[in-house]
Design an enzyme around this catalytic site. Structure first.
Site, PDB file in Angstrom:
ATOM      1  N   ALA A  95      -7.310  17.492  -6.959  1.00  0.00           N
ATOM      2  CA  ALA A  95      -6.383  18.146  -6.038  1.00  0.00           C
ATOM      3  C   ALA A  95      -5.122  17.301  -5.841  1.00  0.00           C
ATOM      4  O   ALA A  95      -4.001  17.825  -5.794  1.00  0.00           O
ATOM      5  CB  ALA A  95      -7.066  18.404  -4.697  1.00  0.00           C
ATOM      6  N   LYS A 123      -3.815  15.169  -7.951  1.00  0.00           N
ATOM      7  CA  LYS A 123      -3.002  15.160  -9.163  1.00  0.00           C
ATOM      8  C   LYS A 123      -2.321  16.508  -9.395  1.00  0.00           C
ATOM      9  O   LYS A 123      -1.220  16.572  -9.961  1.00  0.00           O
ATOM     10  CB  LYS A 123      -3.863  14.774 -10.364  1.00  0.00           C
ATOM     11  CG  LYS A 123      -4.315  13.310 -10.341  1.00  0.00           C
ATOM     12  CD  LYS A 123      -3.137  12.354 -10.340  1.00  0.00           C
ATOM     13  CE  LYS A 123      -3.548  10.914 -10.501  1.00  0.00           C
ATOM     14  NZ  LYS A 123      -2.398   9.988 -10.537  1.00  0.00           N
ATOM     15  N   TYR A 139      -9.575  13.866  -6.246  1.00  0.00           N
ATOM     16  CA  TYR A 139      -8.640  13.313  -7.234  1.00  0.00           C
ATOM     17  C   TYR A 139      -7.890  14.441  -7.940  1.00  0.00           C
ATOM     18  O   TYR A 139      -6.659  14.402  -8.083  1.00  0.00           O
ATOM     19  CB  TYR A 139      -9.416  12.469  -8.238  1.00  0.00           C
ATOM     20  CG  TYR A 139      -8.629  12.008  -9.442  1.00  0.00           C
ATOM     21  CD1 TYR A 139      -7.902  10.822  -9.408  1.00  0.00           C
ATOM     22  CD2 TYR A 139      -8.638  12.762 -10.625  1.00  0.00           C
ATOM     23  CE1 TYR A 139      -7.197  10.398 -10.520  1.00  0.00           C
ATOM     24  CE2 TYR A 139      -7.929  12.336 -11.733  1.00  0.00           C
ATOM     25  CZ  TYR A 139      -7.210  11.152 -11.690  1.00  0.00           C
ATOM     26  OH  TYR A 139      -6.518  10.734 -12.785  1.00  0.00           O
ATOM     27  N   ASN A 182       2.281   5.201 -10.663  1.00  0.00           N
ATOM     28  CA  ASN A 182       1.027   5.054 -11.393  1.00  0.00           C
ATOM     29  C   ASN A 182      -0.150   4.669 -10.495  1.00  0.00           C
ATOM     30  O   ASN A 182      -1.305   4.809 -10.901  1.00  0.00           O
ATOM     31  CB  ASN A 182       1.206   4.000 -12.489  1.00  0.00           C
ATOM     32  CG  ASN A 182      -0.079   3.690 -13.214  1.00  0.00           C
ATOM     33  OD1 ASN A 182      -0.592   4.499 -13.979  1.00  0.00           O
ATOM     34  ND2 ASN A 182      -0.638   2.503 -12.946  1.00  0.00           N
ATOM     35  N   ASP A 239       0.870  -1.169   0.000  1.00  0.00           N
ATOM     36  CA  ASP A 239       0.000   0.000   0.000  1.00  0.00           C
ATOM     37  C   ASP A 239       0.909   1.222   0.000  1.00  0.00           C
ATOM     38  O   ASP A 239       1.597   1.493   0.990  1.00  0.00           O
ATOM     39  CB  ASP A 239      -0.889  -0.012   1.243  1.00  0.00           C
ATOM     40  CG  ASP A 239      -1.887   1.143   1.281  1.00  0.00           C
ATOM     41  OD1 ASP A 239      -1.668   2.141   0.579  1.00  0.00           O
ATOM     42  OD2 ASP A 239      -2.871   1.045   2.040  1.00  0.00           O
ATOM     43  N   VAL A 240       0.941   1.950  -1.118  1.00  0.00           N
ATOM     44  CA  VAL A 240       1.896   3.049  -1.247  1.00  0.00           C
ATOM     45  C   VAL A 240       1.621   4.184  -0.272  1.00  0.00           C
ATOM     46  O   VAL A 240       2.487   5.050  -0.066  1.00  0.00           O
ATOM     47  CB  VAL A 240       1.941   3.595  -2.689  1.00  0.00           C
ATOM     48  CG1 VAL A 240       2.448   2.532  -3.648  1.00  0.00           C
ATOM     49  CG2 VAL A 240       0.598   4.149  -3.122  1.00  0.00           C
ATOM     50  N   SER A 266      -2.517  14.020 -14.367  1.00  0.00           N
ATOM     51  CA  SER A 266      -3.751  14.021 -15.154  1.00  0.00           C
ATOM     52  C   SER A 266      -4.010  15.419 -15.680  1.00  0.00           C
ATOM     53  O   SER A 266      -3.607  16.417 -15.060  1.00  0.00           O
ATOM     54  CB  SER A 266      -4.924  13.578 -14.274  1.00  0.00           C
ATOM     55  OG  SER A 266      -6.157  13.764 -14.926  1.00  0.00           O
TER      56      SER A 266
END
Length: 245
Positions: free
Chosen positions: A157, A159, A155, A89, A62-63, A141
């Protein structure tokens, strides 16, 4: 060891799997990180080791958890002695209206998409600095730039933060390590294919090429940026969106 080593987070599906296939074709040894998709990761390993003369290490982590990231990097170095390229990724997206978003969900997205890359870069950079070489490619993104969506503001924010993190790490790891972000637009992954087809059709009309990217097209850009041919590209964001309006 002449073969280069690439560590890909979130490598079992979609863009991550396409990147793995591309790098395998370029004779990289691979570390395929996954969180829950163990079966898919091992099937990908089997496919690529059968097709190419490479070694593949499959590691669950789990990164967003520092201890797990540190252990993943330690296992990679123990096995391959080095990491030449890191591709961040791994991603989490929880689309819903802002009224429905809970802080716990928001934190989960930030932890995976922003804290995760911070941790992988923090620990991978130790060996890259020692070997005085390396490339880090962060998958951001177009939502981080100008195609934001209110249902995915967490999401978006995360990226956008990843682009800032890319710039900071490029400064911190210069001159030996290049750090770059790419900003894909709509890409035809498994999760996107499950979305409302009418919505997707409308979105495709906003793209000058009138179609979504194939994951392989994103992987081609990542491979180029990791190569010696891109040796003077650093601290920047490359859009890969087909000309998104």
């Amino acid at each position: 060891m002449n073969q280069k080593v690439a560590l890909i987070t979130g490598a079992s599906k979609g863009i991550g799997a396409a990147i793995a296939r591309k790098f395998a074709s370029l004779n990289y040894n691979l570390v395929l990180n996954y969180l829950t998709s163990e079966k898919e990761a091992n099937l990908l390993k089997e496919e690529l080791e059968k097709k190419y003369k490479i070694q593949i290490l499959v590691l669950q982590a789990d990164v967003s958890k520092e201890t797990e990231v540190e252990q993943m990097i330690e296992k990679t170095i123990a096995h391959f002695s080095k990491i030449d390229c890191l591709i961040n990724n791994a991603v989490l997206n929880k689309d819903n209206s802002y009224q429905e978003k809970k802080s716990e969900e928001f934190n989960q997205v930030i932890n995976t998409n922003l804290i995760g890359p911070f941790l992988t870069m923090k620990y991978t950079s130790i060996s890259m600095i020692k070997q005085k070489s390396g490339v880090i490619i962060n998958i951001s993104s177009t939502n981080a730039i100008d195609t934001n969506e209110i249902y995915s503001m967490d999401y978006d924010a995360s990226k956008a933060g990843l682009i800032s993190l890319t710039n900071n790490f490029a400064d911190a790891l210069a001159p030996f390590v290049r750090v770059i972000a790419i900003a894909p637009g709509w890409t035809k992954t498994e999760s996107v294919s499950e979305m409302n087809p009418n919505y997707l059709k409308d979105e495709e009309q906003k793209i000058l090429l009138k179609r979504m990217a194939q994951p392989e097209e994103i992987a081609n850009v990542v491979a180029f940026l990791a190569s010696a041919e891109a040796s003077y590209i650093n601290k920047t964001v490359i859009r890969v969106d087909g000309g998104l309006k």
